[in-house]
Design an enzyme around this catalytic site. Structure first.
Site, short mmCIF file in Angstrom:
data_model
loop_
_atom_site.label_atom_id
_atom_site.label_comp_id
_atom_site.label_asym_id
_atom_site.label_seq_id
_atom_site.Cartn_x
_atom_site.Cartn_y
_atom_site.Cartn_z
N ASP A 26 0.83 -1.20 0.00
CA ASP A 26 0.00 0.00 0.00
C ASP A 26 0.87 1.26 0.00
OD1 ASP A 26 -2.29 1.54 0.13
OD2 ASP A 26 -3.15 0.43 1.81
N ASP A 46 -10.79 2.05 -3.11
CA ASP A 46 -11.39 1.77 -1.80
C ASP A 46 -12.91 1.80 -1.88
OD1 ASP A 46 -9.08 1.32 -0.45
OD2 ASP A 46 -8.89 3.35 0.37
#
Ligand code: GLA
Length: 757
Positions: free
Chosen positions: A507, A577
């Protein structure tokens, strides 16, 4: 041979006479023709060493295209008309424009030499044609070893390469323009290698990777833009005079704009019209720009964003500008996308998982956020394994003392107190259930509240005497430094070696500010943006080389780093997301413009959706996630029983159709950006024997419930069985008349498989 060279003698006597020069004038023009499947790209070297762009488009198979340069037409007069060299420079379609010498359109190269001068003039020096495609290497400097840049690859029988070497005599800067034409794909790639052959250092203030000067400006400009939770929305506008661009100065490719642009004819749709796609194989600051000039010609450029970029090249040193992929389609945007998909699946993505179905995973982020321990994870894994889920991914919160996003980034050791066990115990227990185990890292970051930052505050990017701007309560590590990367890597290695970890989610949750390095000398400071990206590539390279069995998934606050640079290391990238199935229609549509479904991280998540608050049927969430890598992002122990009961069948369906989605051709049928009440798409096997059609009704409508939808991509001459109702219909009929698709209710989906009989 897909690249050939020809030399033409051109007689311009008449024009010399018109200009009042009573001389006979002959010019020798060397032409390079690059043929990539049905695409042709032509370059000319003119007398005097100017490198002109002749043609990019459908293959024409003609020898002499040089008339397209209009060298016999005022003001496109031959450059020997020194009286008007300036006009010539400002009009000539050129392959690699330099700043300061009469071409006032966007330059690709700008320097500052040891005298403080910024003008340069590249002239042809030599060329080389060879089979295959070279790797892109950034040679080491300032104590760094060489780093391989991500780029597409090809064997000797798959592509040919042309390298044109040019030189700016004054500064000694040599530029090698590298072109590769793929034999079986409508793809030409470009990159540039600079070398300082002079005796004094030169600062490279901009080095773009590609320029295409197109005749005319009758194009629409397509870009993929957005924000967090709505990445890669398609925007399309007609070109206008002046510059229109998308870019990033955020240190990553970004949520806001993707390093992609297309120029398409005004009439281009999915099946028809011309489309030129440009995609930058890079994960940092970029610019993608189209400029319509005074004569209505268009200059398309792409490369590292020149904003705040500078690179000092000492004598003998080189700088490699990353690759631009250029795709041409004579049959619409759909074909352009499919060419990108084929290229990336076959010639960019690597590793063991490239051609494999990915394990069906369950990720605990939306299930638990930071509130979990070994017991909770094992509960989830137990239930998940009973349902057929194949891997548990432990997301953020397992390291340092991280109970929220306020701390511990950089402290990559297991938070055993929170977990209540060792990592090995947890992984072994998950393995005993027959499941694989994956883990989350954010290797480029450091929290102010971390052992790492307390020990090495200078390892974070920043500027002395200036407060660092905080974002998500974290700073960015200085990846231009090898010592920083080595440290992070050794911590990651310890974790990876401590247990049987088979997947990593890498990430990157904030962008760069106060971008300075505490290590780089002043004259090299502005290199930091690019050195940072090179450092990320270096670490990803080490990770994937040392751990070839680990499946790497890229991620950046969702999909802020969904770019071809990342795909070179990670065969899949978390799309967004935003896991709401209806929002995903847009996100996945936009992503599919240049990236393959095999790479799109997509999960079924809980409802009401955590980002939108919307509730969609479980089946719809499954059908939408199924055209990505597929998995679950919910607490499977807590969702409604009727949803849970659907999981085994959903997984079976995914397994059944994943080969089609992963390796087949994608056809977009609906356009959710134009009509947001429905969407549809198809995946068709390469041999056209099988297809999966998916329809999503966003909003139901009264009276005429069913919609007539024409299918795409089938074999016109074959008959197909509709596996839903058993009817057998010709491909011709399915694609020209279409089928009625009816659905009742909002947010509902339907899939129909077709099999050739
Ligand atoms: C980012 C990712 C999410 C999740 C969180 C964890 O936002 O996109 O999927 O991993 O970080 O902090």
């Amino acid at each position: 041979m897909s690249i050939r060279e020809a030399v033409f003698e051109k007689d311009y006597t008449r024009y010399a006479w018109q200009l009042g020069k009573n001389v006979s004038y002959t010019e020798k023009i060397t032409e390079f023709i690059l043929q990539a499947k049905d695409t042709e790209y032509a370059i000319a070297v003119l007398d005097g060493g100017y490198i002109a762009h002749i043609y990019f488009g459908r293959r024409v198979d003609d020898e002499d295209l040089t008339y397209l340069l209009r060298l016999d037409e005022n003001p496109f007069t031959p450059k020997t008309n020194e009286r008007d060299l300036g006009t010539f420079m400002d009009c000539l379609p050129t392959e690699y424009p330099c700043f300061g010498v009469g071409d006032y359109r966007e330059p690709c190269l700008m320097i500052m030499d040891a005298d403080g001068m910024s003008s340069c003039k590249l002239k042809y020096k030599s060329h080389r044609i060879y089979k295959g495609k070279p790797e892109l290497i950034q040679e080491g400097s300032l104590g760094e070893s060489a780093i391989r840049l991500p780029a597409t690859f090809a064997d000797e029988d798959e592509a040919d390469t042309l390298e044109i070497t040019c030189i700016d005599e004054r500064s000694g800067i040599e530029a090698v323009l590298v072109y590769t034409a793929f034999n079986d794909l409508d793809v030409i790639t470009r990159s540039v290698r600079l070398k300082n052959t002079g005796s004094r250092p030169v600062d490279i203030r901009r080095v773009l990777s590609a320029c295409v000067d197109m005749p005319g400006s009758d194009y629409d400009f397509i870009t993929l833009n957005g924000s967090w939770a709505r990445e890669r929305a398609v925007e399309r506008t007609p070109l206008r005079t002046g510059k229109q661009s998308v870019d990033s100065v955020r240190g990553e490719s970004s949520h806001q704009s993707n390093p992609f642009m297309a120029l398409v004819s005004h009439n281009a749709d999915e099946d028809g019209g011309e489309a030129y796609g440009f995609n930058f194989v890079y994960s940092g600051n970029f610019i993608a720009q189209a400029e319509v000039d005074q004569h209505g010609s268009t200059r398309a450029v792409m490369g590292i964003n020149p904003c705040d970029f500078s690179w000092r090249l000492g004598t003998g040193e080189t700088l490699t500008a990353p690759e631009v992929v250029m795709v041409y389609s004579d049959s619409g945007i759909g074909k352009m996308s499919r060419t990108f998909h084929d290229l990336y699946r076959g010639h960019l993505i690597r590793g063991e998982y490239r051609d494999k179905r990915r394990p069906v995973l369950i990720n605990n982020w939306e299930a638990t956020y930071f509130d979990f321990n070994t017991e909770k994870l094992i509960d989830i894994a137990k239930k998940a394994s009973e349902l057929g889920i194949e891997m548990l991914v432990m997301d953020d919160g397992w390291f340092g003392h991280r109970d929220s996003d306020d701390s511990s980034l950089g402290d990559w050791f297991v938070y055993e107190k929170k977990l209540g066990s060792s990592l090995k115990y947890l992984v072994d227990e998950v393995n005993k259930l027959g499941m694989k185990f994956g883990i989350w890292f954010e290797p480029e970051m450091v929290s102010p509240d971390s052992e790492l930052f307390r020990k090495h505050p200078d390892w974070a990017i920043g500027i002395d005497g200036m407060e660092r701007t905080m974002s998500r309560q974290q700073y960015v590590l200085d990846y231009s430094r090898k010592d920083v990367r080595d440290y992070v890597y050794s911590m990651m290695s310890d974790v990876l070696e401590s247990a049987n970890i088979e997947y990593i989610k890498w990430d990157m949750n904030r962008q760069l500010t106060e971008t300075g390095s505490h290590m780089l000398p002043a004259e090299h400071q502005r290199e930091i943006w690019h050195r940072y990206v090179l450092g990320v590539y270096d670490l990803m390279n080490r990770l994937t080389t040392d751990h070839p069995h680990i499946l790497l998934e890229g991620c950046s606050g969702g999909g802020a780093r969904f770019d071809p640079g990342m795909l070179f290391f990670a065969p899949q990238i978390w799309c967004s997301d935003d896991t709401d199935a209806i929002e995903r229609l847009k996100i996945q549509y936009g992503t599919s413009i240049c990236y393959p479904a095999s790479a799109m991280g997509a999960h079924v998540s809980d409802c009401p959706n955590h980002v939108l608050g919307r509730t969609c049927p479980f089946a719809t969430r499954g059908d939408v996630a199924m055209v990505g890598t597929f998995g679950y992002e919910l607490d499977v122990t807590r969702i409604p029983e009727e949803d849970r009961a659907m999981i085994p069948a959903q997984i079976e369906k995914f397994k059944r159709y994943n080969p089609l989605v992963r390796t087949g051709d994608q056809y977009r049928i609906g356009n959710i950006f134009k009509d947001n009440t429905w969407d549809a798409w198809m995946f068709v096997s390469k041999d056209k024997s099988e297809a999966l059609f998916t329809f999503v009704q966003v909003m139901s409508r009264p009276n005429r419930r069913s919609r007539l939808i024409r299918l795409r991509g089938l074999d016109e001459d074959a008959y197909y069985r509709n596996e839903e109702n058993g009817s057998v219909i010709s491909g011709k009929l399915l694609m020209n008349a279409g089928i009625y698709v009816s659905a009742s209710g909002d947010y509902v989906s339907k899939t129909i498989a077709f099999t050739r009989v």
